[in-house]
Design a protein around this motif. Structure first.
Motif, PDB file in Angstrom:
ATOM      1  N   LYS A  30      10.789  22.072  -6.252  1.00 31.83           N
ATOM      2  CA  LYS A  30      12.026  21.621  -5.594  1.00 31.83           C
ATOM      3  C   LYS A  30      11.734  20.974  -4.234  1.00 31.83           C
ATOM      4  N   GLN A  31      10.668  20.155  -4.213  1.00 27.28           N
ATOM      5  CA  GLN A  31      10.256  19.485  -2.980  1.00 27.28           C
ATOM      6  C   GLN A  31      10.828  18.085  -2.900  1.00 27.28           C
ATOM      7  N   LYS A  32      11.160  17.698  -1.687  1.00 25.94           N
ATOM      8  CA  LYS A  32      11.640  16.348  -1.421  1.00 25.94           C
ATOM      9  C   LYS A  32      10.443  15.405  -1.356  1.00 25.94           C
ATOM     10  N   ILE A  33      10.570  14.228  -1.985  1.00 24.02           N
ATOM     11  CA  ILE A  33       9.538  13.193  -1.915  1.00 24.02           C
ATOM     12  C   ILE A  33      10.197  11.881  -1.495  1.00 24.02           C
ATOM     13  N   ILE A  34       9.378  10.921  -1.123  1.00 26.14           N
ATOM     14  CA  ILE A  34       9.872   9.600  -0.748  1.00 26.14           C
ATOM     15  C   ILE A  34       9.387   8.597  -1.789  1.00 26.14           C
ATOM     16  N   ILE A  35      10.272   7.688  -2.178  1.00 26.18           N
ATOM     17  CA  ILE A  35       9.876   6.618  -3.089  1.00 26.18           C
ATOM     18  C   ILE A  35      10.331   5.278  -2.508  1.00 26.18           C
ATOM     19  N   PHE A  36       9.618   4.237  -2.874  1.00 26.81           N
ATOM     20  CA  PHE A  36      10.042   2.869  -2.603  1.00 26.81           C
ATOM     21  C   PHE A  36      10.425   2.299  -3.947  1.00 26.81           C
ATOM     22  N   TYR A  37      11.686   1.892  -4.070  1.00 30.40           N
ATOM     23  CA  TYR A  37      12.275   1.563  -5.360  1.00 30.40           C
ATOM     24  C   TYR A  37      12.839   0.151  -5.349  1.00 30.40           C
ATOM     25  N   MET A  38      12.568  -0.617  -6.417  1.00 35.13           N
ATOM     26  CA  MET A  38      13.130  -1.957  -6.545  1.00 35.13           C
ATOM     27  C   MET A  38      14.336  -1.880  -7.476  1.00 35.13           C
ATOM     28  N   ASP A  39      15.503  -2.252  -6.956  1.00 34.50           N
ATOM     29  CA  ASP A  39      16.718  -2.186  -7.764  1.00 34.50           C
ATOM     30  C   ASP A  39      16.861  -3.424  -8.652  1.00 34.50           C
ATOM     31  N   ASN A  40      17.977  -3.520  -9.363  1.00 34.09           N
ATOM     32  CA  ASN A  40      18.203  -4.625 -10.298  1.00 34.09           C
ATOM     33  C   ASN A  40      18.314  -5.980  -9.610  1.00 34.09           C
ATOM     34  N   ASN A  41      18.598  -5.991  -8.312  1.00 31.57           N
ATOM     35  CA  ASN A  41      18.695  -7.240  -7.542  1.00 31.57           C
ATOM     36  C   ASN A  41      17.391  -7.566  -6.818  1.00 31.57           C
ATOM     37  N   ASN A  42      16.307  -6.893  -7.204  1.00 30.02           N
ATOM     38  CA  ASN A  42      14.985  -7.058  -6.594  1.00 30.02           C
ATOM     39  C   ASN A  42      14.953  -6.694  -5.115  1.00 30.02           C
ATOM     40  N   GLN A  43      15.857  -5.834  -4.691  1.00 34.22           N
ATOM     41  CA  GLN A  43      15.853  -5.314  -3.329  1.00 34.22           C
ATOM     42  C   GLN A  43      15.032  -4.031  -3.310  1.00 34.22           C
ATOM     43  N   VAL A  44      14.131  -3.902  -2.345  1.00 32.08           N
ATOM     44  CA  VAL A  44      13.323  -2.700  -2.216  1.00 32.08           C
ATOM     45  C   VAL A  44      14.011  -1.746  -1.246  1.00 32.08           C
ATOM     46  N   THR A  45      14.191  -0.513  -1.702  1.00 33.15           N
ATOM     47  CA  THR A  45      14.820   0.495  -0.859  1.00 33.15           C
ATOM     48  C   THR A  45      13.913   1.706  -0.754  1.00 33.15           C
ATOM     49  N   GLU A  46      14.028   2.392   0.362  1.00 29.73           N
ATOM     50  CA  GLU A  46      13.296   3.631   0.602  1.00 29.73           C
ATOM     51  C   GLU A  46      14.258   4.771   0.304  1.00 29.73           C
ATOM     52  N   ARG A  47      13.863   5.669  -0.582  1.00 33.16           N
ATOM     53  CA  ARG A  47      14.738   6.776  -0.957  1.00 33.16           C
ATOM     54  C   ARG A  47      14.016   8.102  -0.831  1.00 33.16           C
ATOM     55  N   SER A  63       6.072   2.845  -5.144  1.00 31.48           N
ATOM     56  CA  SER A  63       5.158   3.863  -4.631  1.00 31.48           C
ATOM     57  C   SER A  63       5.943   5.138  -4.359  1.00 31.48           C
ATOM     58  N   ALA A  64       5.207   6.227  -4.280  1.00 34.93           N
ATOM     59  CA  ALA A  64       5.828   7.527  -4.029  1.00 34.93           C
ATOM     60  C   ALA A  64       4.852   8.374  -3.230  1.00 34.93           C
ATOM     61  N   GLY A  65       5.392   9.284  -2.432  1.00 33.79           N
ATOM     62  CA  GLY A  65       4.533  10.146  -1.637  1.00 33.79           C
ATOM     63  C   GLY A  65       5.276  11.381  -1.159  1.00 33.79           C
ATOM     64  N   LYS A  66       4.507  12.292  -0.607  1.00 34.39           N
ATOM     65  CA  LYS A  66       5.089  13.496  -0.033  1.00 34.39           C
ATOM     66  C   LYS A  66       5.780  13.146   1.274  1.00 34.39           C
ATOM     67  N   VAL A  67       6.802  13.895   1.593  1.00 35.68           N
ATOM     68  CA  VAL A  67       7.486  13.718   2.868  1.00 35.68           C
ATOM     69  C   VAL A  67       6.688  14.471   3.926  1.00 35.68           C
ATOM     70  N   ARG A  68       6.298  13.765   4.944  1.00 37.42           N
ATOM     71  CA  ARG A  68       5.520  14.391   6.023  1.00 37.42           C
ATOM     72  C   ARG A  68       6.486  14.964   7.054  1.00 37.42           C
ATOM     73  N   LYS A  69       6.159  16.163   7.503  1.00 31.62           N
ATOM     74  CA  LYS A  69       6.984  16.799   8.515  1.00 31.62           C
ATOM     75  C   LYS A  69       6.693  16.182   9.867  1.00 31.62           C
ATOM     76  N   LYS A  70       7.729  15.997  10.658  1.00 30.09           N
ATOM     77  CA  LYS A  70       7.564  15.419  11.992  1.00 30.09           C
ATOM     78  C   LYS A  70       6.927  16.454  12.921  1.00 30.09           C
ATOM     79  N   VAL A  71       6.028  15.983  13.742  1.00 37.21           N
ATOM     80  CA  VAL A  71       5.367  16.845  14.708  1.00 37.21           C
ATOM     81  C   VAL A  71       6.078  16.690  16.044  1.00 37.21           C
ATOM     82  N   VAL A  72       6.542  17.791  16.591  1.00 36.69           N
ATOM     83  CA  VAL A  72       7.217  17.770  17.885  1.00 36.69           C
ATOM     84  C   VAL A  72       6.206  18.161  18.947  1.00 36.69           C
TER      85      VAL A  72
END
Length: 71
Positions: free
Chosen positions: A12-29, A61-70
């Motif tokens: 149940k971990q959150k990941i980040i993906i870069f996704y190309m939609d049907n209009n060829n727009q790349v979004t970060e999710r 592409s897809a990857g793990k979500v990195r935690k922010k360092v304070v």
């Protein structure tokens, strides 16, 4: 990438993906995988705040979500 999706599903971990939609727009999710199908994944999308289907061939592409360092 499939291993990352399975890890998100199992833990149940959150990941980040870069996704190309049907209009060829790349979004970060930021997503959490709910189900892995043959050609798509069902995931909760934190951007849209709802469950969405993502075609695996459109995930650039897809990857793990990195935690922010304070400091």
């Amino acid at each position: 990438m499939l291993r990352l999706f399975k890890n998100s599903l199992d833990n149940k971990q959150k990941i980040i993906i870069f996704y190309m939609d049907n209009n060829n727009q790349v979004t970060e999710r930021y997503i959490r995988v709910i189900e892995i199908k043959e050609k798509s994944i069902l995931a909760y999308c934190f951007y849209r705040k709802q469950v969405r289907t993502f075609n695996i061939e459109n995930i650039l592409s897809a990857g793990k979500v990195r935690k922010k360092v304070v400091s």
